[in-house]
Scaffold this motif. Structure first.
Motif, PDB file in Angstrom:
ATOM      1  N   ASP A  19       0.848  -1.200   0.000  1.00 52.54           N
ATOM      2  CA  ASP A  19       0.000   0.000   0.000  1.00 52.54           C
ATOM      3  C   ASP A  19       0.878   1.242   0.000  1.00 52.54           C
ATOM      4  O   ASP A  19       1.359   1.677   1.049  1.00 52.54           O
ATOM      5  CB  ASP A  19      -0.924   0.005   1.220  1.00 52.54           C
ATOM      6  N   ALA A  20       1.076   1.814  -1.174  1.00 56.25           N
ATOM      7  CA  ALA A  20       1.930   2.997  -1.310  1.00 56.25           C
ATOM      8  C   ALA A  20       1.285   4.257  -0.747  1.00 56.25           C
ATOM      9  O   ALA A  20       1.927   5.294  -0.684  1.00 56.25           O
ATOM     10  CB  ALA A  20       2.308   3.211  -2.771  1.00 56.25           C
ATOM     11  N   THR A  21       0.016   4.158  -0.338  1.00 53.76           N
ATOM     12  CA  THR A  21      -0.664   5.334   0.217  1.00 53.76           C
ATOM     13  C   THR A  21      -0.581   5.395   1.738  1.00 53.76           C
ATOM     14  O   THR A  21      -1.175   6.287   2.340  1.00 53.76           O
ATOM     15  CB  THR A  21      -2.152   5.356  -0.198  1.00 53.76           C
ATOM     16  N   LEU A  22       0.157   4.470   2.352  1.00 52.75           N
ATOM     17  CA  LEU A  22       0.283   4.505   3.813  1.00 52.75           C
ATOM     18  C   LEU A  22       0.864   5.841   4.257  1.00 52.75           C
ATOM     19  O   LEU A  22       1.832   6.327   3.672  1.00 52.75           O
ATOM     20  CB  LEU A  22       1.216   3.383   4.293  1.00 52.75           C
ATOM     21  N   PRO A  23       0.280   6.421   5.304  1.00 51.81           N
ATOM     22  CA  PRO A  23       0.852   7.664   5.828  1.00 51.81           C
ATOM     23  C   PRO A  23       2.277   7.417   6.332  1.00 51.81           C
ATOM     24  O   PRO A  23       2.601   6.339   6.831  1.00 51.81           O
ATOM     25  CB  PRO A  23      -0.075   8.029   6.982  1.00 51.81           C
ATOM     26  N   LEU A  24       3.112   8.413   6.200  1.00 51.08           N
ATOM     27  CA  LEU A  24       4.499   8.330   6.640  1.00 51.08           C
ATOM     28  C   LEU A  24       4.590   7.913   8.105  1.00 51.08           C
ATOM     29  O   LEU A  24       5.451   7.106   8.489  1.00 51.08           O
ATOM     30  CB  LEU A  24       5.176   9.688   6.412  1.00 51.08           C
ATOM     31  N   LYS A  25       3.693   8.427   8.909  1.00 52.96           N
ATOM     32  CA  LYS A  25       3.674   8.087  10.339  1.00 52.96           C
ATOM     33  C   LYS A  25       3.470   6.586  10.535  1.00 52.96           C
ATOM     34  O   LYS A  25       4.137   5.960  11.363  1.00 52.96           O
ATOM     35  CB  LYS A  25       2.568   8.868  11.056  1.00 52.96           C
ATOM     36  N   THR A  26       2.579   5.993   9.778  1.00 49.86           N
ATOM     37  CA  THR A  26       2.305   4.553   9.880  1.00 49.86           C
ATOM     38  C   THR A  26       3.526   3.748   9.452  1.00 49.86           C
ATOM     39  O   THR A  26       3.896   2.767  10.107  1.00 49.86           O
ATOM     40  CB  THR A  26       1.088   4.175   9.016  1.00 49.86           C
ATOM     41  N   VAL A  27       4.155   4.147   8.361  1.00 51.51           N
ATOM     42  CA  VAL A  27       5.360   3.462   7.899  1.00 51.51           C
ATOM     43  C   VAL A  27       6.430   3.515   8.985  1.00 51.51           C
ATOM     44  O   VAL A  27       7.036   2.492   9.346  1.00 51.51           O
ATOM     45  CB  VAL A  27       5.887   4.070   6.583  1.00 51.51           C
ATOM     46  N   ALA A  28       6.653   4.689   9.536  1.00 48.47           N
ATOM     47  CA  ALA A  28       7.672   4.872  10.573  1.00 48.47           C
ATOM     48  C   ALA A  28       7.386   3.995  11.787  1.00 48.47           C
ATOM     49  O   ALA A  28       8.289   3.326  12.307  1.00 48.47           O
ATOM     50  CB  ALA A  28       7.754   6.337  10.970  1.00 48.47           C
ATOM     51  N   GLU A  29       6.138   3.977  12.224  1.00 50.21           N
ATOM     52  CA  GLU A  29       5.767   3.166  13.386  1.00 50.21           C
ATOM     53  C   GLU A  29       5.987   1.684  13.120  1.00 50.21           C
ATOM     54  O   GLU A  29       6.489   0.955  13.975  1.00 50.21           O
ATOM     55  CB  GLU A  29       4.300   3.413  13.760  1.00 50.21           C
ATOM     56  N   GLN A  30       5.606   1.229  11.940  1.00 53.24           N
ATOM     57  CA  GLN A  30       5.691  -0.207  11.646  1.00 53.24           C
ATOM     58  C   GLN A  30       7.122  -0.702  11.461  1.00 53.24           C
ATOM     59  O   GLN A  30       7.398  -1.880  11.664  1.00 53.24           O
ATOM     60  CB  GLN A  30       4.824  -0.550  10.444  1.00 53.24           C
ATOM     61  N   VAL A  31       8.033   0.188  11.068  1.00 57.91           N
ATOM     62  CA  VAL A  31       9.435  -0.240  10.909  1.00 57.91           C
ATOM     63  C   VAL A  31      10.309   0.254  12.062  1.00 57.91           C
ATOM     64  O   VAL A  31      11.514   0.059  12.041  1.00 57.91           O
ATOM     65  CB  VAL A  31      10.025   0.177   9.540  1.00 57.91           C
ATOM     66  N   HIS A  32       9.665   0.895  13.055  1.00 58.95           N
ATOM     67  CA  HIS A  32      10.329   1.310  14.302  1.00 58.95           C
ATOM     68  C   HIS A  32      11.446   2.329  14.080  1.00 58.95           C
ATOM     69  O   HIS A  32      12.564   2.168  14.569  1.00 58.95           O
ATOM     70  CB  HIS A  32      10.853   0.089  15.071  1.00 58.95           C
ATOM     71  N   VAL A  33      11.132   3.367  13.296  1.00 58.68           N
ATOM     72  CA  VAL A  33      12.052   4.485  13.091  1.00 58.68           C
ATOM     73  C   VAL A  33      11.260   5.782  13.224  1.00 58.68           C
ATOM     74  O   VAL A  33      10.031   5.776  13.269  1.00 58.68           O
ATOM     75  CB  VAL A  33      12.750   4.438  11.702  1.00 58.68           C
ATOM     76  N   SER A  34      11.964   6.897  13.275  1.00 60.05           N
ATOM     77  CA  SER A  34      11.286   8.189  13.333  1.00 60.05           C
ATOM     78  C   SER A  34      10.668   8.512  11.978  1.00 60.05           C
ATOM     79  O   SER A  34      11.066   7.941  10.953  1.00 60.05           O
ATOM     80  CB  SER A  34      12.280   9.290  13.721  1.00 60.05           C
ATOM     81  N   ILE A  35       9.728   9.436  11.978  1.00 60.98           N
ATOM     82  CA  ILE A  35       9.102   9.866  10.720  1.00 60.98           C
ATOM     83  C   ILE A  35      10.157  10.451   9.783  1.00 60.98           C
ATOM     84  O   ILE A  35      10.164  10.165   8.588  1.00 60.98           O
ATOM     85  CB  ILE A  35       7.967  10.871  11.001  1.00 60.98           C
ATOM     86  N   ALA A  36      11.075  11.251  10.342  1.00 61.81           N
ATOM     87  CA  ALA A  36      12.129  11.867   9.517  1.00 61.81           C
ATOM     88  C   ALA A  36      13.019  10.801   8.879  1.00 61.81           C
ATOM     89  O   ALA A  36      13.382  10.896   7.701  1.00 61.81           O
ATOM     90  CB  ALA A  36      12.963  12.826  10.362  1.00 61.81           C
TER      91      ALA A  36
END
Length: 155
Positions: A19-36
């Protein structure tokens, strides 16, 4: 050349391929890194050509393209310039979903979507001709999609 990817890059790519539309925040949370960090990683993957496109995948039947064909192409003349010319031509055709140079009896394999058999016939008679260096082609029609995807699972 293959890009060296670490576990974070692979995890990000696995998520975005689903899902390329995942919010950046969700991606960051799921891979355990900061949003930046997630944003920098994604931008690097785009810049390095690992991520080549972000698209919507459409069900061809629901948009009036009920005929899908796998087409095996044998070229009339086997030389690099003629093959490149054929590749460029196929790249301009909206009905051609994929064009692969392959080994074996055929030179190319196409995945073609058409509205119906008449639409497909217009495609073949207009483009799969000797003028375009096509010696012969064989069509196989998709009866049912058991699986159709684009994801490359990275572990």
């Amino acid at each position: 050349m293959s890009q060296v990817l670490d576990d974070i890059d692979k995890a990000i790519l696995n998520l975005l391929q689903d899902d390329a539309t995942l919010p950046l925040k969700t991606v960051a949370e799921q891979v355990h890194v900061s949003i930046a960090t997630a944003q920098r990683r994604i931008q690097a993957l785009v810049s390095n050509g690992v991520i080549t496109k972000q698209v919507a995948i459409v069900d061809p039947n629901k948009v009036g393209y009920g005929l899908t064909a796998v087409v095996m192409i044998e070229m009339a003349r086997s030389n690099t310039s003629m093959q490149h010319r054929f590749e460029r031509l196929m790249n301009t055709q909206p009905q051609v979903m994929s064009c692969y140079e392959v080994s074996g009896d055929a030179d190319f394999m196409l995945m073609v979507n058409a509205k119906n058999m008449s639409d497909y016939h217009r495609f073949t008679t207009g483009l799969l001709t000797y003028e375009n260096n096509v010696h012969n082609f064989k069509s196989q029609f998709v009866m049912n999609f058991t699986k159709s995807g684009t994801k490359i699972l990275l572990d």
